[in-house]
Motif scaffolding. Structure first.
Motif, PDB file in Angstrom:
ATOM      1  N   ALA A 162       2.370   4.347  -0.817  1.00 22.24           N
ATOM      2  CA  ALA A 162       1.026   4.897  -0.640  1.00 22.24           C
ATOM      3  C   ALA A 162       1.074   6.350  -0.195  1.00 22.24           C
ATOM      4  CB  ALA A 162       0.250   4.058   0.378  1.00 22.24           C
ATOM      5  N   GLY A 178      -0.926  -4.250  -1.353  1.00 20.20           N
ATOM      6  CA  GLY A 178      -1.169  -3.932   0.041  1.00 20.20           C
ATOM      7  C   GLY A 178      -0.926  -5.118   0.954  1.00 20.20           C
ATOM      8  N   HIS A 228      -2.633  -1.046   3.811  1.00 18.90           N
ATOM      9  CA  HIS A 228      -3.289  -1.222   2.518  1.00 18.90           C
ATOM     10  C   HIS A 228      -2.533  -0.611   1.335  1.00 18.90           C
ATOM     11  CE1 HIS A 228      -6.720  -2.818   4.643  1.00 18.90           C
ATOM     12  NE2 HIS A 228      -6.842  -1.704   5.355  1.00 18.90           N
ATOM     13  N   GLY A 229      -1.443   0.071   1.602  1.00 14.29           N
ATOM     14  CA  GLY A 229      -0.700   0.692   0.510  1.00 14.29           C
ATOM     15  C   GLY A 229      -0.001  -0.334  -0.368  1.00 14.29           C
ATOM     16  N   GLY A 230      -0.168  -0.181  -1.668  1.00 13.26           N
ATOM     17  CA  GLY A 230       0.447  -1.116  -2.609  1.00 13.26           C
ATOM     18  C   GLY A 230       1.723  -0.571  -3.233  1.00 13.26           C
ATOM     19  N   GLY A 234      -6.925  -3.409  -0.021  1.00 15.66           N
ATOM     20  CA  GLY A 234      -5.826  -2.936  -0.844  1.00 15.66           C
ATOM     21  C   GLY A 234      -6.298  -2.598  -2.239  1.00 15.66           C
TER      22      GLY A 234
END
Length: 335
Positions: free
Chosen positions: A175, A233, A280-282, A325
């Motif tokens: 992210a 995420g 929340h980073g995927g 996410g």
């Protein structure tokens, strides 16, 4: 990633011949590329299959990646799905479509990245398709094997009292790399040289082609009660385990604090909250799993716990979490 006039494909046959060195063979492959379909001899066990697509402008930006990374990224996201079931990857099928004036070098580099990443996890490319499209589009199908005496690791096995753990040293890197890409200051050269990232080149590289140990899935991950790969995420994918298992997950803020601190300086420069990247980073594709406390493997890092089903599927230190996410139909493309 656009065409070079002297390197334009000279028809499908010539292009296939150029890609042939990257289409490796294996004892599992009886019939490889060249016929209407591949024939595999998996021996004992069951076949595990998954497929995914990446599209120029939605999943990567041509000026901030390079073709070999596109192949690596497509391989990782498919191989991770196989690993998350506790299975060993054995083969990939790929369908690559691009504009008519796309350089043959692009086709070759995408295929090389795909093949090299697959080989690092014990898989080979056994076939696929080439086609024409408005933008570069790569669809990959991954096949894996699972022994008859081994159960697939599903999302639905988490139990209250389990430890929630992640198979990577740091979260949020992809992210953060995406945020750098979207800052419009980063450029990637023909051989993957990164400029404009101010010392954060590895984050750009990790976003474009995540480096993650997938062997944790079919290795120590087989002891997991539930598992999936981190695609969209921590909160969103954690909620998938929670829903499938009828439980809730509580993340440990202290366990995630080092991840946040590692990205804090960059987040300040980009005027954002590093917690958003971590939560929340995927596109990390690390294994997210739950284990009995006595069975937590050394190569998984505890980041929370499984609790009885509560009002919120995933909490942070018992508190609700803001944000979400990635969602393919609600989130904006990277372009």
């Amino acid at each position: 990633m656009t065409s070079q006039p002297t390197d334009a494909p000279q028809g499908e046959a010539a292009l296939l011949a150029r890609l042939q060195p990257h289409l490796c063979t294996s004892p599992l492959v009886e019939i490889g590329p060249g016929d209407d379909a591949a024939v595999l001899r998996p021996g004992i066990g069951r076949i595990v299959a998954s497929t995914d697509t990446i599209v120029e402008g939605y999943d990567f930006l041509p000026k901030t990646t390079y073709p070999r990374w596109v192949g690596e990224k497509a391989a990782v996201q498919n191989l991770a799905d196989i690993a998350a079931m506790g299975a060993r990857p054995v083969a990939l099928l790929s369908s690559l479509s691009a504009p008519a004036d796309t350089s043959a070098h692009v086709f070759e580099q995408v295929t090389a990245g795909l093949a090299e990443r697959a080989a690092s996890d014990g898989a080979v490319i056994v076939g696929g398709d080439l086609g024409r499209a408005d933008v570069i589009t790569l669809t990959v199908t991954a096949l894996g094997t699972l022994a008859d005496d081994a159960e697939p690791v599903l999302r639905s096995g988490a139990r209250p009292g389990d430890v929630l753990a992640i198979g990577t040293e740091r979260l949020g890197r992809s992210a953060a790399g995406l945020a750098l890409v979207l800052s419009r200051q980063v450029r990637v050269g023909p051989e993957g040289t990164v400029t404009g990232a101010a010392g954060y080149e590895e984050l750009v590289r990790h976003h474009n082609a995540p480096r993650v140990d997938l062997q944790r899935g079919w290795g120590s991950g087989r002891a997991a009660h539930a598992m999936l790969d981190l695609s969209d995420g921590l909160v969103r994918d954690g909620a998938r385990i929670a829903a499938a298992s009828a439980v809730s997950l509580d993340l440990d803020p202290a366990a995630l604090q080092p991840d946040v601190e590692a990205l804090a300086e960059l987040a300040t420069c980009l005027e954002t909250d590093p917690w958003q990247w971590v939560l929340h980073g995927g596109e990390e594709h690390a294994m997210l799993a739950t284990f009995a406390p006595s069975a937590l493997p050394q190569d998984f890092r505890p980041i929370g716990r499984v609790i009885e089903c509560a009002a919120h599927p995933v909490t942070l230190g018992g508190e609700p979490i803001r944000g979400r996410g990635f969602d393919h139909f609600q989130s904006s493309p990277v372009g």
